[in-house]
Design a protein around this motif. Sequence first.
Motif, PDB file in Angstrom:
ATOM      1  N   SER A   1      24.563  11.915  85.821  1.00 50.83           N
ATOM      2  CA  SER A   1      24.557  10.650  86.558  1.00 50.83           C
ATOM      3  C   SER A   1      25.838   9.916  86.221  1.00 50.83           C
ATOM      4  N   GLY A   2      26.477   9.346  87.237  1.00 43.17           N
ATOM      5  CA  GLY A   2      27.705   8.610  86.997  1.00 43.17           C
ATOM      6  C   GLY A   2      28.347   8.189  88.296  1.00 43.17           C
ATOM      7  N   LYS A   3      29.655   8.010  88.226  1.00 49.51           N
ATOM      8  CA  LYS A   3      30.410   7.535  89.385  1.00 49.51           C
ATOM      9  C   LYS A   3      31.663   8.374  89.579  1.00 49.51           C
TER      10      LYS A   3
ATOM     11  N   GLU B   1      27.996   9.503  72.749  1.00 44.15           N
ATOM     12  CA  GLU B   1      26.728  10.216  72.922  1.00 44.15           C
ATOM     13  C   GLU B   1      26.789  11.134  74.144  1.00 44.15           C
ATOM     14  N   VAL B   2      27.299  10.620  75.238  1.00 40.83           N
ATOM     15  CA  VAL B   2      27.449  11.438  76.453  1.00 40.83           C
ATOM     16  C   VAL B   2      28.442  12.572  76.185  1.00 40.83           C
TER      17      VAL B   2
ATOM     18  N   PRO C   1      33.362  11.284  79.776  1.00 37.03           N
ATOM     19  CA  PRO C   1      32.153  10.722  79.179  1.00 37.03           C
ATOM     20  C   PRO C   1      32.253   9.205  79.027  1.00 37.03           C
ATOM     21  N   ALA C   2      31.149   8.504  79.316  1.00 37.12           N
ATOM     22  CA  ALA C   2      31.114   7.046  79.205  1.00 37.12           C
ATOM     23  C   ALA C   2      31.131   6.591  77.747  1.00 37.12           C
ATOM     24  N   ASP C   3      30.604   7.427  76.844  1.00 40.93           N
ATOM     25  CA  ASP C   3      30.578   7.070  75.420  1.00 40.93           C
ATOM     26  C   ASP C   3      30.462   8.350  74.592  1.00 40.93           C
TER      27      ASP C   3
ATOM     28  N   TYR D   1      32.905   9.877  86.088  1.00 34.19           N
ATOM     29  CA  TYR D   1      32.638   9.068  84.904  1.00 34.19           C
ATOM     30  C   TYR D   1      31.155   9.256  84.623  1.00 34.19           C
ATOM     31  N   VAL D   2      30.832  10.080  83.609  1.00 31.02           N
ATOM     32  CA  VAL D   2      29.451  10.499  83.343  1.00 31.02           C
ATOM     33  C   VAL D   2      28.770   9.478  82.446  1.00 31.02           C
ATOM     34  N   GLU D   3      27.703   8.880  82.978  1.00 34.92           N
ATOM     35  CA  GLU D   3      26.957   7.865  82.245  1.00 34.92           C
ATOM     36  C   GLU D   3      25.684   8.408  81.622  1.00 34.92           C
ATOM     37  N   GLU D   4      25.167   9.504  82.156  1.00 32.25           N
ATOM     38  CA  GLU D   4      23.939  10.090  81.619  1.00 32.25           C
ATOM     39  C   GLU D   4      23.955  11.595  81.851  1.00 32.25           C
TER      40      GLU D   4
END
Length: 71
Positions: free
Chosen positions: A25-27, A8-9, A4-6, A62-65
């Motif tokens: 969504s991520g990389k 919340e994610v 998770p990017a943060d 790396y999950v951003e959303e």
Amino acid sequence: HLIPADEEVGRALDGIRIGDLVSLSGKLVDVVILDGAGRQVAAMRTSLARDDVGSGACENVYVEEVQVERP
């Protein structure tokens, strides 16, 4: 593997249940793990192939959303 990017994610990922429709969504990322002194102790390369299997075939995302729909 999902990273998770943060917070919340992370909470959104933790809340996913069987039957949910999920979009991420991520990389794709390679992961390096360091000890307390900053020395590399482990590494995981992400897979870039769709047909590989076994050790080393994992994708590290790396999950951003996160979007979750419950039917």
